[in-house]
Design a protein around this motif. Structure first.
Motif, PDB file in Angstrom:
ATOM      1  N   ILE A  39      -5.512  -5.769 -18.098  1.00  0.00           N
ATOM      2  CA  ILE A  39      -6.393  -5.810 -19.268  1.00  0.00           C
ATOM      3  C   ILE A  39      -7.304  -7.040 -19.227  1.00  0.00           C
ATOM      4  O   ILE A  39      -8.470  -6.969 -19.592  1.00  0.00           O
ATOM      5  CB  ILE A  39      -5.602  -5.750 -20.595  1.00  0.00           C
ATOM      6  N   TYR A  40      -6.780  -8.168 -18.731  1.00  0.00           N
ATOM      7  CA  TYR A  40      -7.605  -9.372 -18.612  1.00  0.00           C
ATOM      8  C   TYR A  40      -8.729  -9.122 -17.608  1.00  0.00           C
ATOM      9  O   TYR A  40      -9.892  -9.442 -17.864  1.00  0.00           O
ATOM     10  CB  TYR A  40      -6.741 -10.561 -18.183  1.00  0.00           C
ATOM     11  N   SER A  41      -8.400  -8.529 -16.472  1.00  0.00           N
ATOM     12  CA  SER A  41      -9.413  -8.219 -15.455  1.00  0.00           C
ATOM     13  C   SER A  41     -10.465  -7.271 -16.018  1.00  0.00           C
ATOM     14  O   SER A  41     -11.661  -7.418 -15.757  1.00  0.00           O
ATOM     15  CB  SER A  41      -8.760  -7.594 -14.225  1.00  0.00           C
ATOM     16  N   ARG A  42     -10.034  -6.288 -16.805  1.00  0.00           N
ATOM     17  CA  ARG A  42     -10.989  -5.338 -17.395  1.00  0.00           C
ATOM     18  C   ARG A  42     -11.899  -6.033 -18.401  1.00  0.00           C
ATOM     19  O   ARG A  42     -13.104  -5.779 -18.450  1.00  0.00           O
ATOM     20  CB  ARG A  42     -10.236  -4.182 -18.057  1.00  0.00           C
ATOM     21  N   LEU A  43     -11.329  -6.932 -19.209  1.00  0.00           N
ATOM     22  CA  LEU A  43     -12.150  -7.675 -20.176  1.00  0.00           C
ATOM     23  C   LEU A  43     -13.174  -8.550 -19.465  1.00  0.00           C
ATOM     24  O   LEU A  43     -14.329  -8.653 -19.896  1.00  0.00           O
ATOM     25  CB  LEU A  43     -11.267  -8.539 -21.077  1.00  0.00           C
ATOM     26  N   THR A 101     -14.504  -7.934 -16.599  1.00  0.00           N
ATOM     27  CA  THR A 101     -15.525  -7.025 -16.093  1.00  0.00           C
ATOM     28  C   THR A 101     -16.470  -6.588 -17.205  1.00  0.00           C
ATOM     29  O   THR A 101     -17.688  -6.554 -17.025  1.00  0.00           O
ATOM     30  CB  THR A 101     -14.854  -5.775 -15.459  1.00  0.00           C
ATOM     31  N   GLU A 102     -15.925  -6.276 -18.376  1.00  0.00           N
ATOM     32  CA  GLU A 102     -16.738  -5.774 -19.489  1.00  0.00           C
ATOM     33  C   GLU A 102     -17.527  -6.873 -20.194  1.00  0.00           C
ATOM     34  O   GLU A 102     -18.689  -6.692 -20.541  1.00  0.00           O
ATOM     35  CB  GLU A 102     -15.844  -5.076 -20.517  1.00  0.00           C
ATOM     36  N   ARG A 103     -16.879  -8.013 -20.448  1.00  0.00           N
ATOM     37  CA  ARG A 103     -17.478  -9.052 -21.298  1.00  0.00           C
ATOM     38  C   ARG A 103     -17.904 -10.300 -20.550  1.00  0.00           C
ATOM     39  O   ARG A 103     -18.559 -11.165 -21.123  1.00  0.00           O
ATOM     40  CB  ARG A 103     -16.480  -9.471 -22.389  1.00  0.00           C
ATOM     41  N   ASP A 156     -16.582 -13.681 -17.970  1.00  0.00           N
ATOM     42  CA  ASP A 156     -15.501 -14.661 -18.051  1.00  0.00           C
ATOM     43  C   ASP A 156     -15.849 -15.696 -19.122  1.00  0.00           C
ATOM     44  O   ASP A 156     -16.358 -16.775 -18.838  1.00  0.00           O
ATOM     45  CB  ASP A 156     -15.289 -15.317 -16.686  1.00  0.00           C
TER      46      ASP A 156
END
Length: 61
Positions: free
Chosen positions: A7-11, A13-15, A17
């Motif tokens: 989920i951290y990796s997806r966030l 990617t989406e938002r 770092d």
């Protein structure tokens, strides 16, 4: 520091770092402030030492 989770990796990617961006901006502000303080005169007799301190101590009646 910690194990990355999916989920951290997806966030990231989406938002983006965001924590890294905040650290970078804080470092930039810190460097700028250090430059400003370095250029500021050591003391100015007409100005209070701190904006929250009065120029002259208050008198007690």
């Amino acid at each position: 520091m910690f194990q990355e989770t999916p989920i951290y990796s997806r966030l990231i990617t989406e938002r983006g770092d965001v924590p890294a961006q905040v650290r970078g901006e804080a470092d930039r502000i810190h460097r700028h402030l250090a430059q400003v303080l370095h250029r500021a005169p050591a003391s100015q007799p007409s100005m209070p030492r701190n904006v929250f301190e009065p120029k002259t101590p208050p008198t007690v009646p």
